[in-house]
Design a protein around this motif. Structure first.
Motif, PDB file in Angstrom:
ATOM      1  N   HIS A 154       0.831  -1.212   0.000  1.00 26.72           N
ATOM      2  CA  HIS A 154       0.000   0.000   0.000  1.00 26.72           C
ATOM      3  C   HIS A 154       0.865   1.262   0.000  1.00 26.72           C
ATOM      4  O   HIS A 154       0.595   2.215  -0.748  1.00 26.72           O
ATOM      5  CB  HIS A 154      -0.944   0.020   1.207  1.00 26.72           C
ATOM      6  CG  HIS A 154      -2.125  -0.879   1.068  1.00 26.72           C
ATOM      7  ND1 HIS A 154      -3.143  -0.636   0.180  1.00 26.72           N
ATOM      8  CD2 HIS A 154      -2.453  -2.022   1.710  1.00 26.72           C
ATOM      9  CE1 HIS A 154      -4.050  -1.586   0.277  1.00 26.72           C
ATOM     10  NE2 HIS A 154      -3.653  -2.456   1.198  1.00 26.72           N
ATOM     11  N   LEU A 155       1.895   1.284   0.843  1.00 28.03           N
ATOM     12  CA  LEU A 155       2.771   2.455   0.911  1.00 28.03           C
ATOM     13  C   LEU A 155       3.537   2.640  -0.396  1.00 28.03           C
ATOM     14  O   LEU A 155       3.673   3.764  -0.889  1.00 28.03           O
ATOM     15  CB  LEU A 155       3.737   2.338   2.089  1.00 28.03           C
ATOM     16  CG  LEU A 155       3.098   2.466   3.467  1.00 28.03           C
ATOM     17  CD1 LEU A 155       4.106   2.143   4.555  1.00 28.03           C
ATOM     18  CD2 LEU A 155       2.514   3.846   3.662  1.00 28.03           C
ATOM     19  N   SER A 156       4.004   1.555  -0.958  1.00 31.17           N
ATOM     20  CA  SER A 156       4.728   1.623  -2.224  1.00 31.17           C
ATOM     21  C   SER A 156       3.832   2.173  -3.337  1.00 31.17           C
ATOM     22  O   SER A 156       4.247   3.034  -4.116  1.00 31.17           O
ATOM     23  CB  SER A 156       5.242   0.225  -2.592  1.00 31.17           C
ATOM     24  OG  SER A 156       5.883   0.252  -3.837  1.00 31.17           O
ATOM     25  N   GLN A 157       2.595   1.690  -3.396  1.00 31.45           N
ATOM     26  CA  GLN A 157       1.645   2.189  -4.404  1.00 31.45           C
ATOM     27  C   GLN A 157       1.378   3.675  -4.208  1.00 31.45           C
ATOM     28  O   GLN A 157       1.337   4.443  -5.177  1.00 31.45           O
ATOM     29  CB  GLN A 157       0.327   1.407  -4.325  1.00 31.45           C
ATOM     30  CG  GLN A 157       0.401   0.010  -4.848  1.00 31.45           C
ATOM     31  CD  GLN A 157      -0.897  -0.760  -4.614  1.00 31.45           C
ATOM     32  OE1 GLN A 157      -1.797  -0.298  -3.916  1.00 31.45           O
ATOM     33  NE2 GLN A 157      -0.979  -1.948  -5.195  1.00 31.45           N
ATOM     34  N   ALA A 158       1.187   4.085  -2.965  1.00 29.05           N
ATOM     35  CA  ALA A 158       0.891   5.492  -2.692  1.00 29.05           C
ATOM     36  C   ALA A 158       2.060   6.383  -3.115  1.00 29.05           C
ATOM     37  O   ALA A 158       1.855   7.400  -3.795  1.00 29.05           O
ATOM     38  CB  ALA A 158       0.590   5.689  -1.199  1.00 29.05           C
ATOM     39  N   ILE A 159       3.268   6.005  -2.736  1.00 28.50           N
ATOM     40  CA  ILE A 159       4.450   6.803  -3.084  1.00 28.50           C
ATOM     41  C   ILE A 159       4.635   6.838  -4.598  1.00 28.50           C
ATOM     42  O   ILE A 159       4.912   7.903  -5.173  1.00 28.50           O
ATOM     43  CB  ILE A 159       5.715   6.254  -2.390  1.00 28.50           C
ATOM     44  CG1 ILE A 159       5.619   6.422  -0.874  1.00 28.50           C
ATOM     45  CG2 ILE A 159       6.977   6.918  -2.931  1.00 28.50           C
ATOM     46  CD1 ILE A 159       5.568   7.861  -0.398  1.00 28.50           C
TER      47      ILE A 159
END
Length: 168
Positions: A154-159
């Motif tokens: 999720h964090l990777s997608q957001a960044i």
């Protein structure tokens, strides 16, 4: 003046320079160190129960240390966000650098709007928990009921989405 206030005032008078030196060493910034020591003293004034004697001095030293560490942690978070989402920089006529976005508030609003409209609710939640509340992957995974790998995803997608939108 209540006894607590007198005690804290005396502590401030007797140990301010020492506490300021310790804070300056940790923060490498005199102004921020002054703020840290002042914040600790203000919290001590508002505290109902304080240790006495040498324990009070040790308590003040520890409180200043933790305040400085918390400030450093917040600075590291802000620096990580700056590296992940750098501003577009352009060279102006005077050779000085200026931001292509008028001010930080406008940029912040753009980020918030993008997060609200382009990220899934779950990704938004994970992103805010990690960058806003400064929770670790494990803590987020436990609270949300997903794996740590899913938190990373999720964090990777957001960044990635934020970088693609704001730094194509």
């Amino acid at each position: 003046m209540p006894k607590r206030d007198k005690t804290v005032a005396e502590l401030y008078r007797m140990h301010y320079e020492e506490l300021l030196r310790k804070a300056s060493i940790l923060l490498h910034d005199e102004e921020d160190a002054r703020d840290a020591v002042s914040d600790v003293m203000a919290r001590m004034m508002a505290t109902d129960i304080l240790p006495e004697g040498e324990k009070l001095i040790a308590y003040a030293r520890s409180s200043v240390r933790f305040e400085c560490l918390n400030r450093l942690k917040r600075m590291k978070l802000q620096e990580r966000m700056r590296r992940a989402l750098p501003l577009n920089i352009e060279n102006d006529d005077n050779g000085e650098y200026q931001s292509s976005i008028r001010n930080e508030e406008e940029q912040y609003q753009q980020y918030q709007q993008f997060i609200q409209t382009e990220l899934t609710p779950q990704t938004q939640r994970v992103f805010r928990m990690h960058y806003g509340e400064q929770l670790k992957y494990r803590e987020i995974a436990e609270q949300v009921g997903i794996s740590e790998a899913a938190v990373y995803k999720h964090l990777s997608q957001a960044i990635t989405k934020l970088k693609n939108r704001f730094n194509p």
